[in-house]
Design an enzyme around this catalytic site. Structure first.
Site, short mmCIF file in Angstrom:
data_model
loop_
_atom_site.label_atom_id
_atom_site.label_comp_id
_atom_site.label_asym_id
_atom_site.label_seq_id
_atom_site.Cartn_x
_atom_site.Cartn_y
_atom_site.Cartn_z
N GLU A 71 0.91 -1.18 -0.03
CA GLU A 71 0.13 -0.08 -0.10
C GLU A 71 0.86 1.41 -0.02
O GLU A 71 0.39 2.25 0.46
CB GLU A 71 -0.79 0.11 1.06
N HIS A 89 -3.51 1.28 8.69
CA HIS A 89 -4.31 0.67 7.65
C HIS A 89 -4.67 -0.63 8.15
O HIS A 89 -3.75 -1.71 8.35
CB HIS A 89 -3.73 0.60 6.35
N HIS A 91 -7.78 -4.02 8.30
CA HIS A 91 -9.00 -4.79 7.82
C HIS A 91 -9.81 -5.10 9.27
O HIS A 91 -10.14 -6.01 9.18
CB HIS A 91 -8.89 -5.93 7.19
N TYR A 110 -19.82 10.97 20.51
CA TYR A 110 -18.95 12.09 20.50
C TYR A 110 -17.41 11.80 20.26
O TYR A 110 -16.80 12.78 19.90
CB TYR A 110 -19.26 12.84 21.96
N HIS A 153 -13.03 -3.09 1.48
CA HIS A 153 -11.60 -3.17 1.97
C HIS A 153 -11.25 -3.11 3.23
O HIS A 153 -10.97 -4.13 3.91
CB HIS A 153 -10.77 -2.27 1.03
N TYR A 206 -8.89 18.82 27.56
CA TYR A 206 -8.92 17.28 28.17
C TYR A 206 -7.47 16.77 28.44
O TYR A 206 -6.66 17.01 27.64
CB TYR A 206 -9.58 16.48 27.28
#
Length: 213
Positions: A71, A89, A91, A110, A153, A206
């Protein structure tokens, strides 16, 4: 060359095992005009920093004992146009379920504000192609999102560094699961743009930063 980044790839790659089946995931971390990426077809705990490929933003392999992920076009496309610090990336099951449905993840919780107002779907193209890379970047730019579902994908998420990109991946995967489970019982409620903007403002203070000490 990119010694720190290659170590980071080795340290973080095993975390993909909890997110994606087999050896189907990949990640990378960038410095300037090049990035270190997971090698292709190798178990996530079966390579050392010297094995980690270093790739230019033009897709040229500059260093490393192993070939990079298939990729590379998607990674180079995202880095050139969106300029994150790292890419993950996977799956992962629940995001890929939405992927095969061809559906985006709407703002039903949220925590989606960590990656944008929604997670868009990129049109299908064969893996490892320039076409897929262009589809992904177009979808992310169009939605101003830091994550994208790849039709039929999987999922890609970005961040300023690998821990953040991995955290964003986990957030999206969890939200995909919540959304799909909620749909079994009714129509999930969606948050408005104004409600999400309030969340983003709260996120700025936060944690354990100076403002919260």
């Amino acid at each position: 060359m990119l010694a720190r980044e290659r170590v980071a790839v080795v340290d973080h790659a095993p975390k993909l095992a909890d997110l994606t089946p087999g050896r189907t995931g990949n990640l990378s971390v960038r410095r300037d005009d090049r990035f270190a990426a997971t090698p292709t077809g190798v178990a996530y705990d079966a390579f050392d920093p010297a094995d980690v490929p270093v790739v230019s933003l033009d897709g040229d392999v500059l260093a490393g004992e192993m070939a990079p992920t298939s990729e590379v076009p998607m990674h180079t496309g995202i880095y050139r146009r969106l300029e994150p610090g790292a890419i993950v990336h996977t799956h992962s099951t629940w995001a890929t379920t939405l992927a095969v449905l061809g559906e985006e993840l709407p703002p039903v919780h949220y925590m989606i504000a960590m990656v944008g107002e929604r997670v868009p779907v990129a049109d299908y193209a064969p893996y490892g192609t320039d076409e897929l890379a262009e589809n992904v970047v177009d979808a992310m730019e169009g939605a101003d999102a830091r994550a994208c579902i790849l039709a039929n994908h999987g999922l890609v998420a970005v961040g300023e560094d690998l821990p953040t990109a991995l955290e964003n991946t986990v957030h999206v995967e969890n939200l995909c699961r919540v959304y799909l489970q909620a749909r079994q019982h009714g129509e999930p409620n969606e948050l408005s743009a104004e409600q999400l903007e309030t969340v983003r403002e709260k996120f700025e203070s936060y944690g354990q930063g100076a403002e919260s000490e």
